[in-house]
Motif scaffolding. Sequence first.
Motif, mmCIF file in Angstrom:
data_model
loop_
_atom_site.group_PDB
_atom_site.id
_atom_site.type_symbol
_atom_site.label_atom_id
_atom_site.label_comp_id
_atom_site.label_asym_id
_atom_site.label_seq_id
_atom_site.Cartn_x
_atom_site.Cartn_y
_atom_site.Cartn_z
ATOM 1 N N TYR A 29 10.765 -6.616 -0.260
ATOM 2 C CA TYR A 29 9.329 -6.372 -0.426
ATOM 3 C C TYR A 29 8.572 -7.630 -0.853
ATOM 4 C CZ TYR A 29 11.206 -1.769 0.169
ATOM 5 O OH TYR A 29 11.880 -0.705 0.707
ATOM 6 N N PHE A 85 16.002 -0.342 -0.902
ATOM 7 C CA PHE A 85 15.483 1.033 -0.875
ATOM 8 C C PHE A 85 16.701 1.957 -0.927
ATOM 9 C CE2 PHE A 85 13.191 4.465 1.612
ATOM 10 C CZ PHE A 85 12.160 4.653 0.705
ATOM 11 N N TRP A 139 8.575 4.710 -5.787
ATOM 12 C CA TRP A 139 7.319 4.390 -5.122
ATOM 13 C C TRP A 139 6.359 5.551 -5.374
ATOM 14 C CZ3 TRP A 139 6.380 -0.043 -2.250
ATOM 15 C CH2 TRP A 139 7.492 -0.831 -1.923
ATOM 16 N N GLN A 142 4.504 9.752 -0.994
ATOM 17 C CA GLN A 142 4.261 9.247 0.357
ATOM 18 C C GLN A 142 3.175 10.037 1.085
ATOM 19 O OE1 GLN A 142 6.712 6.456 1.533
ATOM 20 N NE2 GLN A 142 6.299 6.444 -0.676
ATOM 21 N N ARG A 162 5.854 4.664 12.698
ATOM 22 C CA ARG A 162 6.653 3.719 11.933
ATOM 23 C C ARG A 162 7.573 4.464 10.954
ATOM 24 N NH1 ARG A 162 6.776 1.819 6.099
ATOM 25 N NH2 ARG A 162 8.445 0.300 6.303
ATOM 26 N N TYR A 164 11.001 3.981 8.026
ATOM 27 C CA TYR A 164 11.745 2.997 7.232
ATOM 28 C C TYR A 164 13.170 3.435 6.903
ATOM 29 C CZ TYR A 164 9.577 5.845 3.469
ATOM 30 O OH TYR A 164 9.136 6.872 2.669
ATOM 31 N N ALA A 184 8.730 -2.978 5.774
ATOM 32 C CA ALA A 184 7.401 -2.986 5.153
ATOM 33 C C ALA A 184 6.652 -4.293 5.434
ATOM 34 C CB ALA A 184 7.524 -2.752 3.646
ATOM 35 N N ILE A 187 4.740 -4.401 8.852
ATOM 36 C CA ILE A 187 3.841 -3.304 9.245
ATOM 37 C C ILE A 187 2.577 -3.803 9.972
ATOM 38 C CG2 ILE A 187 2.296 -1.490 8.358
ATOM 39 C CD1 ILE A 187 4.450 -0.857 6.250
ATOM 40 N N THR A 201 3.807 6.321 4.252
ATOM 41 C CA THR A 201 4.254 5.430 3.185
ATOM 42 C C THR A 201 3.339 5.643 1.984
ATOM 43 O OG1 THR A 201 4.885 3.146 2.631
ATOM 44 C CG2 THR A 201 2.918 3.401 3.983
ATOM 45 N N SER A 202 3.533 4.848 0.942
ATOM 46 C CA SER A 202 2.736 5.006 -0.279
ATOM 47 C C SER A 202 1.363 4.362 -0.127
ATOM 48 C CB SER A 202 3.469 4.336 -1.443
ATOM 49 O OG SER A 202 3.681 2.972 -1.133
ATOM 50 N N THR A 205 1.913 0.528 -0.399
ATOM 51 C CA THR A 205 2.271 -0.200 0.823
ATOM 52 C C THR A 205 1.113 -0.190 1.820
ATOM 53 O OG1 THR A 205 4.617 0.191 0.466
ATOM 54 C CG2 THR A 205 3.959 -0.307 2.721
ATOM 55 N N PRO A 226 10.296 8.371 -3.006
ATOM 56 C CA PRO A 226 11.547 7.609 -2.866
ATOM 57 C C PRO A 226 11.638 6.466 -3.875
ATOM 58 C CG PRO A 226 9.974 6.856 -1.233
ATOM 59 C CD PRO A 226 9.287 7.970 -2.003
HETATM 60 N N1 PCA Z 1 6.855 1.593 0.731
HETATM 61 C C1 PCA Z 1 8.050 1.137 1.381
HETATM 62 C C2 PCA Z 1 9.068 2.169 1.056
HETATM 63 C C3 PCA Z 1 8.335 3.349 0.564
HETATM 64 C C4 PCA Z 1 6.975 2.848 0.291
HETATM 65 O O1 PCA Z 1 6.096 3.458 -0.278
HETATM 66 C C5 PCA Z 1 7.888 1.038 2.859
HETATM 67 O O2 PCA Z 1 6.924 1.558 3.393
HETATM 68 O O3 PCA Z 1 8.783 0.490 3.506
#
Ligand code: PCA
Length: 321
Positions: A29, A85, A139, A142, A162, A164, A184, A187, A201-202, A205, A226
Amino acid sequence: MMRAGIFLAAAMVVGTAAAAESWDMPTPYGDSTFHTQNIRQFAEEVQAATNGAISITVHSAGALLPHGEIKNAVRSRQVPIGEFFLSNISNEDLAYGLDSQPFVATSYDDARKLWAIQEPVITELLAQQNLVPLFSVAWPPQGLYTNGEIKTVADLNGLRFRAYNAALEEFAALAGAAPVQVEAADIPQAFTSGQVQAMITSPSTGVSSTAWDFVTHYTPINAWVPKNIVVINKDVFDGLDEATRTALLAAADAAETRGWEMSIAEATAKTEELAQNGITVYEPSAELTAGLQELGAKMLEAWNANASEEAKQILATYLSE
Ligand code: PCA
């Protein structure tokens, strides 16, 4: 006097040099990610608490190693420590992946409860690979990013989506979308090149990948929470003297506490930031939620059919508490 002084100073320098270790610590990340900020602070605290005996260099955004190689690189001692992760290794045992099953643990309270049950099991599994978990941080829950509002699961049909990890790939496929694995850090590029059109995703992210450049809508479906995990090679860990080990574990404890607090704060702040940058943030319709929950239930059935005994035990304990 003079000679003794010089002798002592020289001995101290040698002593320090022999004990000092420099550790490379890879993470997939980027620097704007709170997890990365948290592990950088962890690194600083370890250095301070060990009087410089251990200095950790964080290598962010997959710069040192690809995500999929980090766990085995720590295992083989190519690097002493690393972050990844957690559910990425669910192919080894589904016990690692329960936090990424849709609609099992959807709030921070659930996620904490799940981690408390998962941790001893995972610690044992990782020990078989010569790994010691140091800390794990969630995280934010989501959510779903798309162009235009998604009213029902059918609206996801055919979208290049997308993903992960394996669970998200399965979820997207069940929704009739076409999953594409993208890290990530990649993206923005995946969206602008047209490789993908939607993602889950969050908000963290979403913000760090400037989602407003390529999608218009976000809905906090809060489907799962997650986690990342930081692991250290067991031989490296066992080779530390007791004081150093204690300092390392104290810094790890502090990082876990701080990381969850950062995550909770980001869940709200980063959702607001998405809106401030022009993304339409909307609550999911009852129909969308029900449709997604149905897919989650199907996935959990399949999960149960494939899970190891210890993985099933985690779920059973979690559901009974
Ligand atoms: N961000 C990372 C993992 C989970 C998240 O919220 C991603 O999107 O890869």
